[in-house]
Design a protein around this motif. Structure first.
Motif, PDB file in Angstrom:
ATOM      1  N   ASP A  53      -0.976  17.824  -8.983  1.00  0.00           N
ATOM      2  CA  ASP A  53      -2.096  17.684  -8.051  1.00  0.00           C
ATOM      3  C   ASP A  53      -2.484  19.022  -7.394  1.00  0.00           C
ATOM      4  N   HIS A  62       1.638  14.515 -14.056  1.00  0.00           N
ATOM      5  CA  HIS A  62       1.419  13.099 -14.296  1.00  0.00           C
ATOM      6  C   HIS A  62       0.091  12.868 -14.996  1.00  0.00           C
ATOM      7  N   ARG A 119      -4.036   7.678  -2.426  1.00  0.00           N
ATOM      8  CA  ARG A 119      -3.005   8.719  -2.383  1.00  0.00           C
ATOM      9  C   ARG A 119      -3.074   9.487  -1.067  1.00  0.00           C
ATOM     10  N   HIS A 160      -1.599  16.648 -15.299  1.00  0.00           N
ATOM     11  CA  HIS A 160      -1.837  17.632 -14.235  1.00  0.00           C
ATOM     12  C   HIS A 160      -0.772  17.527 -13.160  1.00  0.00           C
ATOM     13  N   TRP A 195       5.971  11.265  -5.703  1.00  0.00           N
ATOM     14  CA  TRP A 195       6.488  12.292  -6.604  1.00  0.00           C
ATOM     15  C   TRP A 195       6.567  13.651  -5.942  1.00  0.00           C
TER      16      TRP A 195
END
Ligand SMILES: O=C(O)CCC(=O)C(=O)O
Ligand SMILES: [Fe+2]
Length: 297
Positions: free
Chosen positions: A104, A260, A275, A102, A253
């Motif tokens: 994000d 990812h 995150r 996916h 990223w």
């Protein structure tokens, strides 16, 4: 005289097409500006960058560093971790395992520009994360498929595909159900171009992944087949990099340049990562047409 801090920074690619480790940097909210701009450059060049053993970071200083990259914001449906402003925690004990390819938060039009992920509790073995370069995936397509992809739009939603959810293993049904209920507490449907033009690099990228369902103008089964062809270019191993975490490692990223996948191969060992996502970008296609929200309920 050159800043000595700048001299220490070293960007070392860790795979041929994506990913670099950055040595000689201690991440913090008051990072030297020269170093920061080298990190930005490395992100444009390598799409995901890794910093080993940033064990000095806590939630607050991770947030402070994240702010340098853009405005942080909370996940649209999952509440922030206690005592933090923006942190999205993935705790395997709570059923949070992102073992699906996916990008994000693509179920809303404003897609996070960068994600900054810190390894907090890492299994002795297993629990690596893999990233893929979605520009290389696009460029690898044969001409005909590339032209087709350029014209397509896909519908992204956070409504779980139950078939896919079965992949989450070693988590009880109760825990899974609870996590799903939170994740789906508001259901979004967003229309994104299958190929978007990156705002900073001007490069074209496939914009698909786990939240993408239907391709506009195609039936469900045609959509599945089309997406699986495009996905196969994203996930071909040549376009990926795999990171073996140690506690304290940080990965950053470019969310609009990558997908990812967090490998759920650590059985019942505990794994926690935290995150922060920053910067909102509404993707555009080559005609400069923007993504838009179709539905929210
Ligand atoms: O657990 C991981 O390594 C990655 C989880 C994830 O998908 C994310 O933080 O966006
Ligand atoms: Fe993710």
């Amino acid at each position: 005289m050159t800043d000595t801090k700048t001299q220490q920074i070293k960007v070392v690619p860790v795979a041929g097409r994506i990913g670099a480790e950055i040595h000689g940097v201690q991440l913090s909210g008051d990072l030297d500006l020269n170093i920061f701009s080298e990190i930005k450059q490395a992100l444009n060049d390598h799409k995901v960058v890794f910093f080993k053993r940033q064990n000095h970071l806590d939630d607050a200083s991770q947030e402070a560093f994240a702010k340098l990259l853009g405005e942080p914001y909370a996940h649209p449906t999952v509440p922030v971790k206690n005592d933090t402003n923006y942190i999205f925690e993935l705790d395997s004990a709570q059923g949070a395992k992102a073992n699906q390819w996916h990008t994000d938060v693509t179920f809303v039009p404003e897609v996070p520009k960068y994600s900054i992920l810190r390894g907090v509790t890492i299994p002795k073995v297993g629990g690596d994360t893999v990233w893929a370069n979605t520009n290389k995936a696009y460029e690898d397509l044969p001409d005909g498929l590339r032209h087709l992809a350029d014209e397509l739009w896909a519908i992204h939603t956070n409504e779980y595909d139950y078939a896919q959810f079965k992949q989450v293993e070693n988590t009880t049904d109760e825990v899974k159900k609870k996590y799903r209920e939170i994740f789906e507490s508001t259901i979004y449907k967003t229309r994104h171009p299958v190929v978007h033009v990156h705002a900073e690099t001007g490069k074209r990228h496939l914009l698909l992944g786990g939240f993408a369902g239907r391709v506009e103008g195609y039936t469900t089964s045609e959509s599945e087949r089309l997406l699986s062809i495009f996905d196969s270019y994203v996930t071909r191993l040549e376009n990926t990099v795999r990171w073996q975490w140690s506690e304290g490692d940080v990965a950053i990223w470019d969310n609009l340049a990558t997908q990812h996948y967090a490998i759920a191969d650590y059985e019942d060992q505990h794994r926690v990562v935290r995150r922060v996502t920053v910067g909102k970008e509404i993707p555009v296609n080559k005609e400069n047409e923007s993504s838009r929200l179709l539905n929210k309920k």
